[in-house]
Design an enzyme around this catalytic site. Structure first.
Site, PDB file in Angstrom:
ATOM      1  N   SER A 177      61.290  24.280  37.697  1.00  0.00           N
ATOM      2  CA  SER A 177      61.820  25.653  37.668  1.00  0.00           C
ATOM      3  C   SER A 177      61.579  26.659  38.545  1.00  0.00           C
ATOM      4  O   SER A 177      61.678  28.028  37.971  1.00  0.00           O
ATOM      5  CB  SER A 177      61.897  25.966  35.986  1.00  0.00           C
ATOM      6  OG  SER A 177      62.678  25.121  35.286  1.00  0.00           O
ATOM      7  N   GLY A 211      63.653  21.122  35.493  1.00  0.00           N
ATOM      8  CA  GLY A 211      65.069  21.524  35.254  1.00  0.00           C
ATOM      9  C   GLY A 211      65.504  22.198  34.002  1.00  0.00           C
ATOM     10  O   GLY A 211      66.409  22.006  33.466  1.00  0.00           O
ATOM     11  N   ASN A 229      62.616  19.121  46.932  1.00  0.00           N
ATOM     12  CA  ASN A 229      63.033  17.706  46.428  1.00  0.00           C
ATOM     13  C   ASN A 229      64.589  17.640  45.972  1.00  0.00           C
ATOM     14  O   ASN A 229      64.741  18.272  44.835  1.00  0.00           O
ATOM     15  CB  ASN A 229      61.956  17.265  45.211  1.00  0.00           C
ATOM     16  CG  ASN A 229      62.464  15.985  44.621  1.00  0.00           C
ATOM     17  OD1 ASN A 229      63.382  15.037  45.039  1.00  0.00           O
ATOM     18  ND2 ASN A 229      61.638  15.775  43.252  1.00  0.00           N
ATOM     19  N   LYS A 259      66.074  15.273  45.105  1.00  0.00           N
ATOM     20  CA  LYS A 259      66.248  14.150  44.022  1.00  0.00           C
ATOM     21  C   LYS A 259      67.554  13.581  44.391  1.00  0.00           C
ATOM     22  O   LYS A 259      68.004  13.276  45.455  1.00  0.00           O
ATOM     23  CB  LYS A 259      66.587  14.767  42.580  1.00  0.00           C
ATOM     24  CG  LYS A 259      65.389  15.519  42.224  1.00  0.00           C
ATOM     25  CD  LYS A 259      65.217  16.121  40.921  1.00  0.00           C
ATOM     26  CE  LYS A 259      63.966  16.913  40.743  1.00  0.00           C
ATOM     27  NZ  LYS A 259      63.787  17.418  39.318  1.00  0.00           N
ATOM     28  N   HIS A 298      56.533  11.141  41.060  1.00  0.00           N
ATOM     29  CA  HIS A 298      57.155  12.154  40.381  1.00  0.00           C
ATOM     30  C   HIS A 298      57.288  11.623  38.922  1.00  0.00           C
ATOM     31  O   HIS A 298      57.663  10.558  38.541  1.00  0.00           O
ATOM     32  CB  HIS A 298      58.494  12.317  41.200  1.00  0.00           C
ATOM     33  CG  HIS A 298      59.527  13.442  40.625  1.00  0.00           C
ATOM     34  ND1 HIS A 298      60.058  13.756  39.434  1.00  0.00           N
ATOM     35  CD2 HIS A 298      59.409  14.765  41.139  1.00  0.00           C
ATOM     36  CE1 HIS A 298      60.455  14.904  39.225  1.00  0.00           C
ATOM     37  NE2 HIS A 298      60.249  15.770  40.305  1.00  0.00           N
ATOM     38  N   GLU A 308      59.915  11.780  37.140  1.00  0.00           N
ATOM     39  CA  GLU A 308      61.195  11.024  37.009  1.00  0.00           C
ATOM     40  C   GLU A 308      61.180   9.654  37.110  1.00  0.00           C
ATOM     41  O   GLU A 308      61.489   8.724  36.683  1.00  0.00           O
ATOM     42  CB  GLU A 308      62.438  11.685  37.738  1.00  0.00           C
ATOM     43  CG  GLU A 308      62.825  13.004  36.885  1.00  0.00           C
ATOM     44  CD  GLU A 308      63.337  14.034  37.937  1.00  0.00           C
ATOM     45  OE1 GLU A 308      63.682  13.721  39.113  1.00  0.00           O
ATOM     46  OE2 GLU A 308      63.131  15.389  37.363  1.00  0.00           O
ATOM     47  N   GLU A 310      53.261  19.421  38.171  1.00  0.00           N
ATOM     48  CA  GLU A 310      54.709  19.545  37.716  1.00  0.00           C
ATOM     49  C   GLU A 310      54.745  19.297  36.147  1.00  0.00           C
ATOM     50  O   GLU A 310      54.910  18.229  35.871  1.00  0.00           O
ATOM     51  CB  GLU A 310      55.745  18.565  38.266  1.00  0.00           C
ATOM     52  CG  GLU A 310      55.992  18.935  39.900  1.00  0.00           C
ATOM     53  CD  GLU A 310      57.195  18.792  40.497  1.00  0.00           C
ATOM     54  OE1 GLU A 310      57.760  19.322  40.899  1.00  0.00           O
ATOM     55  OE2 GLU A 310      57.712  17.319  40.113  1.00  0.00           O
TER      56      GLU A 310
HETATM   57  P1  13P Z   1      63.467  21.999  39.384  1.00  0.00           P
HETATM   58  O1  13P Z   1      63.034  23.006  40.232  1.00  0.00           O
HETATM   59  O2  13P Z   1      64.911  21.526  39.122  1.00  0.00           O
HETATM   60  O3  13P Z   1      62.855  22.105  37.819  1.00  0.00           O
HETATM   61  O4  13P Z   1      62.692  20.510  39.619  1.00  0.00           O
HETATM   62  C1  13P Z   1      61.198  20.451  39.860  1.00  0.00           C
HETATM   63  C2  13P Z   1      60.772  18.835  40.383  1.00  0.00           C
HETATM   64  O5  13P Z   1      60.888  18.131  39.537  1.00  0.00           O
HETATM   65  C3  13P Z   1      60.544  19.011  41.842  1.00  0.00           C
HETATM   66  O6  13P Z   1      59.974  17.846  42.146  1.00  0.00           O
END
Ligand code: 13P
Length: 254
Positions: free
Chosen positions: A214, A176, A12, A14, A100, A102, A170
């Site tokens: 992560s 992150g 992803n 983002k 997601h 976010e 997640e």
């Molecule tokens: P990270 O791998 O940067 O922690 O992000 C995970 C994520 O949100 C994947 O959709």
């Protein structure tokens, strides 16, 4: 025991990726997969919408799959700035991430909205990757399993089959942050998710469940070996082809 579910390693990206660098990343993944000595797992990259078509063209002829990061529930219409699942499909996508954390946080997406997006993905011929996960406050209050159960019930549409659905666990606090649950915690959460999915689809034992939060080259092997983990949804580490391929490589052979 042989794997019954084909592993899926999804990147992803983002809101990252501009022009030539993004295409080089996509090509790097495709080239790496071409050289890899394994073809028993799926690799998926989910660039920002602006790059879906160009990335799909860049990886054409390789086994790398392309996905979107979100879609609107409707197929077309007066929804300025939104992207229909049909548009992603038209651009070369085969998957789309929906719900997601976010999106849930930044755009107030509810379980019902996520469910409508998953249905839109089906309508367009895309496989939705439905994201669920608890916040730190929910975890500390001992509500993780209840939250996951509620999100599955609310976000996964009726009629789901193993071929038409991927679920990503997640934990919001692991995204992150460099923090991950223990392998046992991941295994327990995934077992719980699979059990709850049983209330939605008879094919729950075959649905692919991804862990996200992560995941890096150096922790992928142990996380991916946890029970009921069928792959990873990778954020930051998917922005480097080598690191993403290292994660894909960490999947143990069936
Ligand atoms: P990270 O791998 O940067 O922690 O992000 C995970 C994520 O949100 C994947 O959709």
């Amino acid at each position: 025991m042989a794997r019954t579910r084909r592993p899926l390693i999804a990147g992803n990206w983002k809101m990252n990726g501009l022009g030539a660098d993004a295409l080089a990343l996509a090509k790097g993944v495709a080239d790496g997969l071409g050289k890899a000595a394994w073809n028993d797992r799926d690799l998926l990259v989910c660039p920002p919408a602006t790059l879906v078509m160009a990335v799909a063209q860049a990886v054409r002829g390789s086994a790398v799959l392309v996905g979107g990061q979100d879609c609107h529930a409707k197929p077309s219409g007066a929804h300025t700035g939104d992207i229909a699942a049909e548009m992603l499909r038209d651009s070369g996508a085969a998957f789309v991430i929906v719900g997601h954390s976010e999106r849930r946080t930044d755009h107030g997406e509810t379980d019902a909205a996520v469910r409508a997006k998953a249905e839109a993905a089906w309508r367009a011929g895309l496989v939705p990757i439905v994201c669920i996960g608890e916040t730190l406050a929910e975890r500390e209050a001992g509500r993780t399993f209840a939250v996951l159960a509620g999100q599955i019930k609310g976000s996964v549409p009726a009629g789901a089959t193993a071929a038409k659905l991927v679920v990503a666990y997640e934990p919001v606090w692991a995204i992150g942050t460099g923090k991950t649950p223990t392998v046992a915690e991941v295994a327990n959460a995934h077992a719980h998710i699979r059990k709850e999915l049983g209330g939605v689809t008879a094919e729950a034992p075959q649905v692919r469940l991804l862990y996200g939060g992560s995941v890096k080259g150096d922790n992928a092997a142990e996380l991916l070996a946890a029970g009921d983990v069928d792959g990873a949804l990778v954020g930051g580490a998917s922005l480097k082809a080598d690191e993403f391929l290292a994660i894909a490589k960490a999947v143990q052979r069936g």
